[in-house]
Design a protein around this motif. Structure first.
Motif, mmCIF file in Angstrom:
data_model
loop_
_atom_site.group_PDB
_atom_site.id
_atom_site.type_symbol
_atom_site.label_atom_id
_atom_site.label_comp_id
_atom_site.label_asym_id
_atom_site.label_seq_id
_atom_site.Cartn_x
_atom_site.Cartn_y
_atom_site.Cartn_z
ATOM 1 N N SER A 6 0.829 -1.116 0.253
ATOM 2 C CA SER A 6 0.143 0.130 -0.107
ATOM 3 C C SER A 6 0.958 1.231 -0.154
ATOM 4 C CB SER A 6 -0.772 -0.053 1.250
ATOM 5 O OG SER A 6 -1.598 1.229 1.341
ATOM 6 N N MET A 7 0.347 2.221 -0.815
ATOM 7 C CA MET A 7 1.198 3.492 -0.768
ATOM 8 C C MET A 7 0.438 4.514 0.219
ATOM 9 S SD MET A 7 2.067 4.226 -4.643
ATOM 10 C CE MET A 7 0.209 4.362 -5.424
ATOM 11 N N GLY A 8 -0.370 4.010 1.129
ATOM 12 C CA GLY A 8 -1.023 4.987 1.925
ATOM 13 C C GLY A 8 -2.757 4.739 1.746
ATOM 14 N N ARG A 26 1.858 -0.281 -4.882
ATOM 15 C CA ARG A 26 3.050 -0.326 -5.781
ATOM 16 C C ARG A 26 3.710 -1.601 -5.571
ATOM 17 N NH1 ARG A 26 7.806 0.529 -2.972
ATOM 18 N NH2 ARG A 26 7.634 1.208 -0.766
ATOM 19 N N CYS A 27 4.486 -1.987 -6.651
ATOM 20 C CA CYS A 27 4.944 -3.393 -6.733
ATOM 21 C C CYS A 27 6.595 -2.935 -6.336
ATOM 22 C CB CYS A 27 5.060 -4.055 -7.991
ATOM 23 S SG CYS A 27 5.872 -5.674 -7.982
ATOM 24 N N GLU A 28 7.133 -3.675 -5.105
ATOM 25 C CA GLU A 28 8.500 -3.340 -4.718
ATOM 26 C C GLU A 28 9.281 -3.931 -5.663
ATOM 27 O OE1 GLU A 28 8.606 -4.957 -0.694
ATOM 28 O OE2 GLU A 28 8.467 -2.974 0.170
ATOM 29 N N LYS A 29 8.915 -5.162 -6.552
ATOM 30 C CA LYS A 29 9.993 -5.906 -7.428
ATOM 31 C C LYS A 29 9.804 -5.030 -8.840
ATOM 32 C CE LYS A 29 10.614 -10.439 -9.350
ATOM 33 N NZ LYS A 29 10.351 -11.800 -9.605
ATOM 34 N N CYS A 30 8.725 -4.642 -9.078
ATOM 35 C CA CYS A 30 8.775 -4.223 -10.621
ATOM 36 C C CYS A 30 8.783 -2.551 -10.362
ATOM 37 C CB CYS A 30 7.518 -4.499 -11.260
ATOM 38 S SG CYS A 30 7.489 -6.391 -11.503
ATOM 39 N N SER A 31 8.373 -2.194 -9.448
ATOM 40 C CA SER A 31 8.336 -0.615 -9.349
ATOM 41 C C SER A 31 7.157 -0.140 -9.930
ATOM 42 C CB SER A 31 9.645 0.028 -9.817
ATOM 43 O OG SER A 31 10.777 -0.089 -8.859
ATOM 44 N N LEU A 32 6.242 -0.927 -10.494
ATOM 45 C CA LEU A 32 5.048 -0.520 -10.917
ATOM 46 C C LEU A 32 3.972 0.069 -9.945
ATOM 47 C CD1 LEU A 32 4.424 -3.225 -13.783
ATOM 48 C CD2 LEU A 32 5.154 -0.781 -14.066
ATOM 49 N N ARG A 33 3.210 1.086 -10.486
ATOM 50 C CA ARG A 33 2.376 1.640 -9.365
ATOM 51 C C ARG A 33 0.931 1.560 -9.871
ATOM 52 N NH1 ARG A 33 4.426 5.670 -5.607
ATOM 53 N NH2 ARG A 33 6.562 5.814 -5.811
#
Length: 461
Positions: free
Chosen positions: A390-392, A398-405
């Motif tokens: 969760s971003m809040g 967001r995905c910590e692996k792919c950095s996609l949001r």
């Protein structure tokens, strides 16, 4: 005419027709001493010496276990006999003497009562009174009205409340489901002392006679259940499906102290006779044993002493249900219920008090339908399948692996397997009331009994 004595001449012989007599009595014991079944055992010996004929085993009838003024087990007794009409007065005098001499009349809450009914068939109105006494609350005024109506006789000691139980014992003829109990009594010099029985013989008896005897041992704790704990005259009692099986079980047990006497009783133990179904929760009444259905409306909560409380409701009302710590597995099951579960509760209705609403104290719980349990989880990444972070609140993931949001995604509902099955759950044997039907009796119920045949040597002496 009921109770009439008739002489019949046949080839010079004279026969005296026997008169039926039902003898009911109750409320003779106290927490300190005594036992109403022991009075019955004494009377069996004395009445047989007078020459009466028993038409049934002594009936041990457990009444509503929730009445606040009950003596210990709330058990009333009835002896059903046939005798020469000339003996009736002598029998009545004997019964009253034995009851008076063996009741704890010094105890404030002991109010013995004896009822005599001289007729072959017990009137339907008296049978209905008995049902009410087992499933609800009855009063002395109603009992006395029936006694006058059917020309019975009643004798009360002190307040005479035992007349209620005496009449109820007469009225409960045990023509439906019933069980048997063989009770062995101690020598008076051993009253109040630790009961001495070979425990291994009890365990062997239980295994050899199961499932036709019940509640001999609580295997969860290892506690022997056939021996009471109080100062009463009982050494042990074994409950089962027939007089033959309880006598066989009795002969397998090895007491390490003398047995003064023993008797087989026919009883409503283990039959759920006290439980009465209500159609709506609004029909619940304090002190009444009930079966009721409802949907869980408030999740279980644990209160001090590890009791579990949950709430069920229907269109008419809602009520708390309590599974107390000693109820063992039942408490664990109750703690796993969730809002939406549809259940059937069995138990006694506790009246409301300060800080406590009307509550059903559970004896049994049947889960009829389990609700779906849903948890909300973060969605997974559409590219790598990893669970998103969760971003809040309201900002997406967001995905910590792919950095996609994924700013527009929300948590997803996931159905979780319940750690609970439907079916019937009962308190462990150590916590069961006299009347509670144990699991082993389901399928062994007796549907209709028209005639009772007494086995040889059903009592001693």
């Amino acid at each position: 005419m009921h109770g009439a004595s008739v002489k019949v001449c046949l080839e010079g012989a004279v026969f005296m027709a026997l008169q039926h007599l039902h003898i009911g009595f109750d409320d003779t014991d106290s927490p300190k001493r005594g036992c109403t079944t022991y009075i019955a055992a004494l009377l069996v010996e004395k009445l047989e010496k007078l020459g009466v004929v028993f038409t049934d085993y002594p009936n041990l009838v457990r009444l509503n276990p929730n009445v606040p003024w009950k003596t210990r087990g709330n058990g009333a007794l009835c002896l059903r006999v046939k005798c020469d009409s000339k003996m009736v007065d002598e029998i009545k005098e004997l019964v009253l003497t034995v009851v008076e001499e063996n009741s704890d009349l010094t105890f404030r809450g002991t109010d013995p009562g004896v009822v005599f009914l001289s007729r072959a068939r017990v009137p339907r109105e008296v049978q209905n009174f008995a049902k009410d006494a087992i499933t609800g609350i009855v009063n002395l005024k109603t009992a006395l009205k029936l006694i006058r109506q059917f020309k019975a006789e009643a004798v009360g000691f002190k307040g005479g409340r035992g007349i209620i139980g005496g009449l109820a014992a007469i009225g409960e003829t045990l023509r439906g489901d019933h069980t048997y109990e063989i009770i062995a009594y101690r020598k008076p010099e051993n009253y109040g002392k630790e009961r001495r029985i070979d425990k291994n013989s009890i365990l062997e008896m239980d295994k050899a006679t199961a499932p036709y005897t019940f509640n001999n041992v609580d295997y969860e704790t290892g506690r022997v259940l056939i021996t009471p704990r109080g100062p009463d005259p009982i050494l042990f009692g074994i409950r089962g499906e027939s007089p033959e099986i309880v006598k066989k079980a009795f002969e397998m047990v090895k007491p390490l102290e003398p047995v003064e006497r023993w008797v087989i009783f026919r009883t409503n133990h283990g039959t759920d006779a006290h439980l009465k179904r209500v159609e709506k929760l609004s029909q619940l009444k304090p002190f009444h044993p009930v079966i009721a259905r409802g949907m869980v409306t408030v999740n279980p909560r644990i209160v001090p002493r590890r009791h579990v409380i949950f709430t069920i409701g229907d269109q008419s009302a809602s009520v708390d249900c309590a599974a107390y710590a000693p109820t063992g597995m039942l408490r664990k099951v109750a703690s796993k219920l969730i809002v939406g579960d549809y259940v059937e509760v069995y138990g006694s209705v506790r009246p409301p008090s300060a800080g406590h609403p009307l509550t059903v104290n559970l004896e049994k719980l049947r889960i009829l339908k389990l609700a779906s349990k849903v948890v909300y989880q973060n969605p997974v990444c559409q590219q790598c399948g990893k669970r998103l972070k969760s971003m809040g609140k309201g900002k997406g993931f967001r995905c910590e692996k792919c950095s996609l949001r994924y700013p527009n995604l929300s948590k997803v509902a996931v159905k979780v397997k319940r750690d609970l099955d439907g079916g019937l759950y009962i308190v462990p044997p150590r916590s069961q009331r006299h009347l509670t039907k144990p699991l082993v009796r389901y399928g062994l119920e007796k549907r209709r009994t028209t005639e009772v045949k007494l086995i040889e040597r059903w009592h001693h002496p």
